[in-house]
Design an enzyme around this catalytic site. Structure first.
Site, PDB file in Angstrom:
ATOM      1  CG  HIS A 123       6.410  15.549  -4.389  1.00 44.92           C
ATOM      2  ND1 HIS A 123       7.344  14.600  -4.756  1.00 44.92           N
ATOM      3  CD2 HIS A 123       5.224  14.890  -4.331  1.00 44.92           C
ATOM      4  CE1 HIS A 123       6.738  13.430  -4.928  1.00 44.92           C
ATOM      5  NE2 HIS A 123       5.448  13.571  -4.671  1.00 44.92           N
ATOM      6  CG  ASP A 158       4.295   9.188  -1.102  1.00 47.15           C
ATOM      7  OD1 ASP A 158       3.292   9.675  -0.567  1.00 47.15           O
ATOM      8  OD2 ASP A 158       4.464   9.156  -2.342  1.00 47.15           O
ATOM      9  CG  HIS A 160       4.556   9.742  -5.938  1.00 50.11           C
ATOM     10  ND1 HIS A 160       3.395   9.617  -5.207  1.00 50.11           N
ATOM     11  CD2 HIS A 160       4.230   9.565  -7.239  1.00 50.11           C
ATOM     12  CE1 HIS A 160       2.388   9.388  -6.047  1.00 50.11           C
ATOM     13  NE2 HIS A 160       2.860   9.347  -7.280  1.00 50.11           N
ATOM     14  CG  ASP A 244       1.283   7.446  -2.553  1.00 49.22           C
ATOM     15  OD1 ASP A 244       2.141   6.920  -1.819  1.00 49.22           O
ATOM     16  OD2 ASP A 244       1.400   8.612  -3.000  1.00 49.22           O
TER      17      ASP A 244
HETATM   18 ZN   LIG Z   1       2.902   9.933  -3.177  1.00 52.29          ZN
END
Ligand SMILES: [Zn+2]
Length: 334
Positions: A123, A158, A160, A244
């Site tokens: 991120h 991931d 996200h 995740d």
């Molecule tokens: Zn994540």
């Protein structure tokens, strides 16, 4: 097969405070997973990334800001991204570990690389920390490879979207960024249409509706991800490996199981040798899921993915993903 594992004790000293999901206990779970893979482990002490390495993707003033904040005792960078005095050191080693693995693997065969990168990275933007990430470990390593004119595919599984990675490298036609992530979820980016902008064809986003499980993910992996990576012909594959999307993860709502990670890792062997793959830890917040999924990933890279059927996705999951498949097929002969 051997796995070279880049770690450093500073990862345990990056203190995010009580109750934070991105905590030092994750490292122990990941290392249990490495041990449980059955691969021969070669330990590599993660070196510090040089400031010049970070500056390929990060602003000098931002790097200095992190250093000064840590020196001053730490603090909040956003509502969930926290640094402590040791965090700068840990972040330098997290990025340096990915780079050092690439250098190490260039001299090996029958091996692969795993970076226990904490803090995670995908991120992190040029001048902004986000989502537990300080420096973009994978992007830093990819940028160094690009300086040597290597082609790099970044596979981000991931849950996200790796908004930082796409923002930092999405304009480079020599970097393929592929992300499978939960739709309508933090950081609320990563739409299929991104493939038409920046460097066209190189930003492949496959958002998945909540509940999507390994049946659909394996189909997309075989039908979209692996073929596109094969056509891109990378010199290196860097995996932004968050775990995740596991059904047990407390932060998200996809339904992968350990064997799904093994399946995805093993499938990559069809298009790249394992000694040209570095797996870098991103998210993953359930210790048992982390352990199981890391083991499965490494076993898969060794060509021995653990058996196990995927869970079944709710109706319509494949249909939702088809928008992404259609976008990809405008650029790639899949
Ligand atoms: Zn994540």
């Amino acid at each position: 097969m051997k796995v070279v594992v880049a770690t450093h004790p500073s990862a345990l000293e990056h203190d995010t405070g009580p109750g934070h999901p991105e905590n030092p206990q994750r490292v122990a779970a990941v290392l249990r997973g490495v041990g449980g893979s059955g691969l021969e482990v070669v330990e590599l002490e993660a070196p510090r990334a040089a400031i010049a390495d970070l500056e390929r993707v990060h602003d000098a003033s931002y790097i200095e800001h992190i250093r000064l904040l840590c020196d001053a005792g730490g603090g909040m960078l956003d509502y969930d991204t926290v640094v402590s005095p040791a965090s700068y050191e840990a972040a330098l080693r997290a990025a340096g570990g990915v780079m050092a693995l690439i250098e190490d693997l260039e001299t090996r065969s029958d091996a692969t690389g795993f970076a226990v990168s904490r803090p995670p990275g995908h991120h992190a933007l040029s001048a902004r920390a986000m989502g537990f990430c300080l420096f973009n470990n994978v992007a830093v390593a990819a940028a160094a490879l690009r300086e040597r004119e290597m082609r790099v595919a970044i596979l981000d599984w991931d849950v996200h979207h790796g908004n930082g990675t796409q923002a930092l490298l999405g304009d480079d036609p020599g970097v393929l960024y592929v992300s499978l992530h939960q739709d309508g979820f933090y950081p609320y980016e990563g739409v299929p249409g991104d493939i038409d902008r920046m460097a066209p064809g190189t930003n492949v986003n496959v958002p998945l509706q909540a509940g999507t499980a390994g049946d659909v993910v394996r189909e997309l992996w075989d039908g979209v991800v692996v073929p596109v990576v094969g056509l891109f012909e990378p010199d290196w594959v860097l995996v932004s490996a968050g775990f995740d999307a596991h059904q047990a993860d407390p932060l998200a709502e996809l339904s992968l199981v350990g064997s799904d990670y093994g399946y995805m890792a093993e499938a990559m062997r069809r298009v790249i040798a394992p000694e040209r793959v570095v797996v870098a830890l991103e998210g993953g917040y359930d210790p048992g899921a982390l352990e199981e999924s890391v083991s499965a990933t490494l076993m898969g890279l060794a060509g021995e993915a653990p058996p196990g059927d995927p869970l079944s996705s709710p109706p319509g999951s494949r249909l939702a993903a088809d928008t992404a498949v259609e976008a990809v097929s405008r650029h790639w002969a899949i």
